[in-house]
Write an enzyme that holds these catalytic residues in place. Structure first.
Site, PDB file in Angstrom:
ATOM      1  N   ARG A 130       0.830  -1.200   0.000  1.00  0.00           N
ATOM      2  CA  ARG A 130       0.000   0.000   0.000  1.00  0.00           C
ATOM      3  C   ARG A 130       0.861   1.245   0.000  1.00  0.00           C
ATOM      4  NH1 ARG A 130      -4.562   1.336   4.552  1.00  0.00           N
ATOM      5  NH2 ARG A 130      -2.726   1.663   5.843  1.00  0.00           N
ATOM      6  N   THR A 188      -1.035   7.628  -1.310  1.00  0.00           N
ATOM      7  CA  THR A 188      -2.291   7.481  -2.049  1.00  0.00           C
ATOM      8  C   THR A 188      -3.204   6.416  -1.437  1.00  0.00           C
ATOM      9  OG1 THR A 188      -1.430   5.773  -3.533  1.00  0.00           O
ATOM     10  CG2 THR A 188      -1.069   8.072  -4.170  1.00  0.00           C
ATOM     11  N   ASP A 205      -2.056  -8.212  12.967  1.00  0.00           N
ATOM     12  CA  ASP A 205      -1.457  -8.380  11.638  1.00  0.00           C
ATOM     13  C   ASP A 205      -1.117  -9.849  11.430  1.00  0.00           C
ATOM     14  OD1 ASP A 205       0.893  -8.631   9.710  1.00  0.00           O
ATOM     15  OD2 ASP A 205       0.376  -6.512   9.442  1.00  0.00           O
ATOM     16  N   ASP A 245       2.637 -10.645  10.570  1.00  0.00           N
ATOM     17  CA  ASP A 245       3.537 -10.487  11.716  1.00  0.00           C
ATOM     18  C   ASP A 245       3.352 -11.629  12.712  1.00  0.00           C
ATOM     19  OD1 ASP A 245       4.785  -8.194  10.853  1.00  0.00           O
ATOM     20  OD2 ASP A 245       3.416  -6.836  11.893  1.00  0.00           O
TER      21      ASP A 245
END
Length: 210
Positions: free
Chosen positions: A105, A109, A201, A204
């Site tokens: 990502r 933006t 996450d 992770d």
């Protein structure tokens, strides 16, 4: 048309998912649970595969027995967290072809940017199962489906562990023809784009990188 969202509410799926959600679950346990839950989700995502018959000899007599019809399945992992689901499904479908989509990502933006794409050929003749544990905003997932369609895929299914309503809505808007199979539809996304209550996450927790 196939149902757009299927939540797999099997007791074993829900039990294992609860263990994965707990913040004190170790990396090793998290990885093992993800592999186990992927087996169970794989049953759901593959249960409508076309079947034909093959003439075989059992120790007792000849028979026409069911086998999966058509070309081999394609499993495509959205890197890196998708690999946890991929590994488990491959244990059930070891002959499947495998592809990878790498997206990150852009922090300015917030749009997904492709950095890697490698998939098998002849996708138009194969069922493609796209895997990623989390369907959060849906932007990366929708972009991955765009790439698969550009590569020729016509029969695509999206398999995830957790989904947020925002991600489901985004996928339905962008790709209403792609059914989503998940273990849970959670409540919402927080301001950082994490699924709540979620499990943190997935990458992770799976690889111990946090």
């Amino acid at each position: 048309m196939k149902q757009h969202l299927t939540v797999v509410d099997h007791p074993l799926v829900q039990h294992k998912l609860t263990l994965m959600r707990e913040k004190d679950t170790s990396t090793a346990s998290f990885r093992q649970l993800l592999r186990e839950i992927s087996h169970l989700l794989a049953y759901e995502v593959t249960h409508e595969l076309p079947v034909t018959t093959k003439h075989i000899e059992t120790p007792m007599c000849p028979m026409d027995a069911p086998v999966i019809e058509g070309k081999k399945l394609v499993l495509v992992s959205i890197l890196r967290a998708g690999n946890g689901l991929l590994d488990g499904i491959l244990e059930l479908v070891p002959a499947a072809r495998v592809g990878f989509v790498g997206l990150y990502r852009d922090e300015e933006t917030l749009k997904p940017v492709q950095y890697y794409f490698k998939v098998p050929k002849n996708l138009e003749d194969r069922t493609v199962i796209l895997v990623d544990p989390m369907l959060a905003t849906g932007n990366s997932s929708a972009a991955a489906v765009d790439l698969m369609k550009e590569a020729g895929a016509r029969d695509i299914r999206f398999l995830c562990l957790l989904a947020a309503p925002e991600g489901v809505a985004r996928m339905k808007e962008a790709h209403p023809d792609v059914p989503i199979i998940t273990a849970a539809l959670d409540d919402h996304l927080n301001e950082k784009g994490y699924i709540v209550p979620g499990l943190g996450d997935a990458g992770d927790r799976m690889y111990g990188t946090k």
